[in-house]
Design an enzyme around this catalytic site. Structure first.
Site, PDB file in Angstrom:
ATOM      1  N   HIS A   1      18.957   6.982  -6.222  1.00  0.00           N
ATOM      2  CA  HIS A   1      19.915   6.022  -5.646  1.00  0.00           C
ATOM      3  C   HIS A   1      21.125   6.745  -5.046  1.00  0.00           C
ATOM      4  O   HIS A   1      22.254   6.241  -5.078  1.00  0.00           O
ATOM      5  CB  HIS A   1      20.379   5.013  -6.702  1.00  0.00           C
TER       6      HIS A   1
ATOM      7  N   ASN B   1      16.727  -3.899  -8.890  1.00  0.00           N
ATOM      8  CA  ASN B   1      16.112  -3.465  -7.636  1.00  0.00           C
ATOM      9  C   ASN B   1      15.774  -4.681  -6.789  1.00  0.00           C
ATOM     10  O   ASN B   1      15.923  -5.819  -7.230  1.00  0.00           O
ATOM     11  CB  ASN B   1      14.834  -2.659  -7.907  1.00  0.00           C
TER      12      ASN B   1
ATOM     13  N   HIS C   1      25.693   0.863 -15.516  1.00  0.00           N
ATOM     14  CA  HIS C   1      25.023   1.213 -16.768  1.00  0.00           C
ATOM     15  C   HIS C   1      24.322  -0.027 -17.305  1.00  0.00           C
ATOM     16  O   HIS C   1      24.969  -1.054 -17.545  1.00  0.00           O
ATOM     17  CB  HIS C   1      26.052   1.717 -17.780  1.00  0.00           C
TER      18      HIS C   1
END
Length: 727
Positions: free
Chosen positions: A82, A155, A346
């Site tokens: 990413h 995603n 996170h």
């Protein structure tokens, strides 16, 4: 005189001290057992250590921690995955309270606007790679709630390649540029990736998504987002239910053609980043609705698949997606590095009312994210970087470290203490303190997977069966392109065997494109995610026939097609154009929220037949049809444009990529020089236009009305196969 071995390897170059010094560091794994970094032989490198087959991953798994720690620290300062991203600020507003299911305040109070920061990204490429690579797209949302930060790190695809976090380093090592020559960049079309995929049948479902049009979105604003994992919601009574998170774009879900994606990469590799920035700057704020699929705990085992398996989705026909709120991105970052680059997401950043499941991929991510930020952002205080700070005060006994910014007062930094009134104190559950969901677990330590994880193909088949014919053709072409890039024929053959388990006709068509015989079935053994000393037969994939034959929600052909907001329309113009033709169509498109740019042979102005001047936005030297959603050939331009090769190519390419094209009746001489000649609709009925996507009309007002309907359809893929255009 005999050559030294080192001279033979280096093309007859004489040995030197540098080479000699490296000899003792060269490692050749041929024929060797796998070990840890400290030389301990590894019995199982495929599965993390869990407290039962469907239970939580254990912190004591030193093999998992060593493997992921090493992987997390392999690249600095760029993100390992990413790396190439785009970010924006916004707000989330709840429609309906979910207090029945969760005590998370931001999902309870409909009067509250929760600030968010969103980062979209590609996965495999470096920071300097193209936006239009065939790849998964990251979709990470940081909610700055009054209970602390909640990060929904997902995603644009609802499933993943692997079931266990132990395999994540292997997956990324395989898809990254091959280590001997660092090629190809931001591409999965190479031997190491498909070698891995063809040996990992659990990847079958995800690879169908990756080879579909979902992997080449038209815009970041026009793609779905998914939390991927199954999470839990916890209410005030301590009752839990499972949840899957979805983001539904209000502009619909749209893609580009693969040929188009490759050309955009050359014309404007920042295409998605620029599109997002310009939309927000213009006030056309991107919007998504947050949806949830809620599953009572009592229904955990009622499906034909396992809720904890990240390679599976819950079809919307089985559990509908409830849309509970809307996210609007309304502000671009002020500084790319300080915000988009330094933002730290996170999966473990949760708030009271949201908790984890025992998904083994999710469990591994809980460790990995913190470990990654420690090296990427300089130490344990990455949460103090402004973009990462919560909107509520932070009080704990953490101190010092690199880049510490907080100035803590007082004598104590431990607890319990009597010198500082025992502050900061622990919050009870009634005070909003986070409490983990109480779940009974199996106490047996194992490296294994539940048998319910071994159905690798039924949802891959469901996905393929749910696609429209054009989408199926694109998947076939994608496999043919990717596998056609491989140098190792054996990998192609092995992957074709995997495809037979999904759809035999698909496997046969890809084999034909590759010049290989029709595959009879997969190589055996097919499953390589097994412990070293286990019986192969115990871990063979389960082949289920899903009772659900199709899921319309999985096809992009069923998306929203009722708006042309933010669509970029190219007006091909030249001196002598009809001012009324240009003005009427432009005003109609702008009124619907589209963006119009006038393209001509050179910059400056084009003069209408009545002498009116119109400023040119782009010349044919800098503009390309692949950067626009539709094309309008302005009336009165035929004589000039028919001699402009770039204009002819512009329209031919738009036709090839199945875009809406509008032609003023007076531009027929220009059309005669293009591949549209002889393909114009015989009538101008709405039905014809929506089937063909080509509008030809003398009346500018009627042309504009029909053109808007055509643009809203996005593409006319049906004309793609029978009318290949060599544009």
């Amino acid at each position: 005189m005999a050559k030294h071995k080192s001279q033979e390897k280096s093309g007859n170059q004489p040995d030197n001290e540098k080479t000699k010094n490296l000899h003792s560091h060269i490692a050749d794994a041929s024929g060797e057992f796998m070990t840890t970094d400290h030389g301990v032989r590894i019995n199982d490198d495929q599965n993390s250590l869990k407290a039962g087959e469907r239970a939580a991953t254990l912190l004591e798994d030193f093999i998992l921690r060593e493997k992921i720690t090493h992987f997390d620290h392999e690249r600095i300062p760029e993100r390992i995955v990413h790396a190439r991203g785009s970010g924006a600020h916004g707000v989330f507003k709840l429609y309906n309270s979910l207090s029945t299911f969760t005590k998370a305040h931001f999902l309870n109070d409909t009067s509250v606007e929760t600030p968010v920061f969103v980062r979209f990204s590609t996965v495999a490429g470096s920071k300097g790679s193209t936006d239009l690579a065939r790849d998964v797209r990251g979709f990470a949302v940081k909610f700055y709630t009054q209970q602390g930060n909640f990060d929904l790190v997902g995603n644009n695809m609802p499933v993943f390649f692997i079931q266990d976090a132990m395999k994540f380093p292997d997956l990324i090592h395989a898809v990254k540029p091959e280590p001997d020559h660092e090629m190809p960049q931001a591409a999965s079309a190479h031997d190491t990736f498909w070698d891995f995929i063809s040996l990992m049948p659990e990847s079958a479902h995800m690879i169908m998504w990756a080879m579909s049009d979902r992997a080449i979105p038209r815009s970041l604003r026009m793609m779905e987002g998914f939390g991927v994992h199954t999470f839990r919601l916890i209410n005030e009574k301590g009752e839990g239910c499972f949840v899957k998170f979805h983001w539904k774009p209000l502009l619909g879900v749209h893609s580009v053609a693969w040929d188009e994606a490759q050309k955009i990469s050359g014309k404007d590799p920042d295409f998605h980043r620029r599109d997002l920035w310009e939309a927000i700057e213009s006030g056309a704020f991107p919007e998504w609705e947050l949806g949830v699929q809620l599953i009572p705990e009592a229904d955990e085992f009622k499906f034909e698949f396992d809720l904890l398996d990240p390679t599976k989705l819950i079809p919307e026909e089985l559990v509908p997606v409830q849309r509970i709120g809307k996210m609007t991105l309304n502000r671009n970052p002020d500084n790319f590095f300080a915000e988009t680059e330094q933002v730290a997401f996170h999966v473990g950043h949760i708030v009271p009312g949201i908790d984890f499941s025992n998904d083994p991929l999710l469990q591994g991510r809980l460790f990995s994210y913190t470990d990654t930020q420690l090296i990427r952002l300089g130490g344990p205080n990455f949460h103090e970087i402004p973009i990462n700070r919560p909107v509520v005060p932070v009080h704990n006994n953490q101190r010092d470290g690199f880049m510490r910014q907080t100035i803590n007062k007082g004598k104590t930094s431990y607890g319990p203490n009597s010198l500082g009134n025992n502050d900061p104190q622990q919050a009870k559950a009634r005070d909003g303190g986070f409490t983990s969901y109480q779940e009974r677990i199996d106490a047996k330590k194992v490296r294994a997977r539940s048998n319910s994880f071994f159905d690798h193909f039924s949802q891959a088949t469901l996905f393929f069966n749910s696609q429209s014919e054009p989408e199926k053709n694109h998947i076939k072409d994608a496999f043919s392109f990717e596998l056609g890039k491989l140098k190792t024929v054996a990998i192609r053959e092995r992957m074709l065997g995997i495809l037979t388990m999904i759809d035999k006709k698909l496997a046969e068509e890809v084999a034909l494109a590759l010049g290989l015989p029709s595959p009879k079935g997969p190589q055996q053994p097919i499953n390589h995610s097994i412990p070293a000393d286990a019986k192969q037969a115990d871990f063979e994939p389960i082949v289920l026939k899903s009772t659900l034959k199709e899921s319309p929600a999985l096809s992009m052909s069923n998306t929203v097609k009722n708006t042309i907001k933010t669509r970029k329309i190219a007006f091909l113009a030249a001196d002598g154009l009809e001012a009324d033709s240009l003005d009427t169509v432009k005003k109609a498109l702008l009124a619907e929220g589209a963006v119009v740019e006038i393209i001509a042979a050179k910059l400056g102005e084009v003069k209408a037949s009545d002498g009116t001047g119109f400023p040119v936005d782009q010349s044919f030297l800098t503009a390309a049809s692949v950067l626009y959603d539709a094309v309008y050939v302005v009336g009165g331009t035929a004589e000039v444009l028919k001699g402009e090769a770039n204009a002819i190519h512009f329209v031919n390419e738009a036709f090839k990529h199945c875009k809406a094209i509008a032609v003023d009746q007076q531009a027929t001489k220009f059309i005669a020089a293009t591949y549209l000649s002889g393909k114009l609709p015989k009538d101008a009925s709405d039905e014809t236009i929506l089937n063909e996507g080509i509008v030809m009309e003398a009346d500018p007002a009627r042309l504009a009305k029909q053109f808007i309907k055509a643009i809203a359809q996005h593409r006319f893929w049906e004309r793609e196969k029978p009318r290949k255009v060599p544009a």
